[in-house]
Motif scaffolding. Structure first.
Motif, short mmCIF file in Angstrom:
data_model
loop_
_atom_site.label_atom_id
_atom_site.label_comp_id
_atom_site.label_asym_id
_atom_site.label_seq_id
_atom_site.Cartn_x
_atom_site.Cartn_y
_atom_site.Cartn_z
N ALA A 3 0.86 -1.18 0.00
CA ALA A 3 0.00 0.00 0.00
C ALA A 3 0.90 1.24 0.00
O ALA A 3 1.89 1.29 0.74
CB ALA A 3 -0.91 0.01 1.22
N LEU A 4 0.55 2.19 -0.84
CA LEU A 4 1.28 3.45 -0.93
C LEU A 4 0.37 4.55 -0.39
O LEU A 4 -0.78 4.65 -0.79
CB LEU A 4 1.65 3.74 -2.39
N VAL A 5 0.91 5.36 0.50
CA VAL A 5 0.12 6.42 1.13
C VAL A 5 0.81 7.75 0.88
O VAL A 5 2.00 7.90 1.15
CB VAL A 5 -0.03 6.18 2.65
N GLU A 60 -7.59 2.80 8.33
CA GLU A 60 -7.58 2.94 9.79
C GLU A 60 -6.22 3.42 10.29
O GLU A 60 -6.14 4.27 11.19
CB GLU A 60 -7.96 1.61 10.44
N MET A 61 -5.13 2.91 9.70
CA MET A 61 -3.79 3.38 10.07
C MET A 61 -3.65 4.88 9.83
O MET A 61 -3.08 5.60 10.65
CB MET A 61 -2.72 2.64 9.25
N CYS A 62 -4.17 5.32 8.70
CA CYS A 62 -4.09 6.75 8.37
C CYS A 62 -4.89 7.59 9.36
O CYS A 62 -4.41 8.62 9.83
CB CYS A 62 -4.59 7.00 6.94
N ARG A 63 -6.09 7.16 9.66
CA ARG A 63 -6.94 7.92 10.59
C ARG A 63 -6.36 7.96 12.00
O ARG A 63 -6.48 8.96 12.69
CB ARG A 63 -8.34 7.31 10.64
N ASN A 68 -2.57 13.46 10.29
CA ASN A 68 -3.34 14.30 11.21
C ASN A 68 -4.51 14.83 10.40
O ASN A 68 -4.39 15.80 9.66
CB ASN A 68 -2.47 15.44 11.74
N THR A 69 -5.65 14.17 10.53
CA THR A 69 -6.78 14.46 9.63
C THR A 69 -7.40 15.84 9.85
O THR A 69 -8.23 16.25 9.05
CB THR A 69 -7.86 13.37 9.75
N VAL A 70 -6.99 16.54 10.89
CA VAL A 70 -7.45 17.91 11.07
C VAL A 70 -6.81 18.83 10.03
O VAL A 70 -7.46 19.70 9.47
CB VAL A 70 -7.14 18.42 12.50
N ILE A 71 -5.52 18.59 9.73
CA ILE A 71 -4.79 19.48 8.82
C ILE A 71 -4.24 18.77 7.58
O ILE A 71 -3.66 19.43 6.71
CB ILE A 71 -3.64 20.21 9.54
N GLU A 72 -4.38 17.44 7.50
CA GLU A 72 -3.80 16.71 6.38
C GLU A 72 -4.84 15.85 5.66
O GLU A 72 -5.77 15.33 6.28
CB GLU A 72 -2.66 15.79 6.87
#
Length: 80
Positions: A3-5, A60-63, A68-72
């Motif tokens: 997986a690429l993020v 889920e790993m990303c969240r 940082n889902t507030v700014i990213e």
């Protein structure tokens, strides 16, 4: 499965690292760079073989950690 993020700052969020990169590029003679936005690239090698479940795990790993889902924002690409 791999997986690429890609993690990037949301539009409107100040990017001091991008500004520093832009200034350094100008100092090195690279004229015409109007904006630089800096981000992160993460490669994950997963034991999971089902791409749907693999994507869900990476989501889920990303969240929870990788972004940082507030700014990213983040984008996931699953490669078999």
């Amino acid at each position: 499965m791999k997986a690429l993020v890609h993690v990037t700052l949301k539009p409107g969020v100040l990017d001091p690292q991008g500004t520093a990169i832009q200034g350094a590029l100008a100092h090195l003679g690279f004229a015409g760079v109007e904006e630089v936005r800096q981000g992160k690239y993460i490669e994950l090698e997963l034991a999971e073989e089902d791409p749907v479940r693999g994507r869900a795990v990476v989501e889920e790993m990303c969240r929870r950690l990788l972004a940082n889902t507030v700014i990213e924002n983040y984008a996931i690409e699953v490669v078999s």
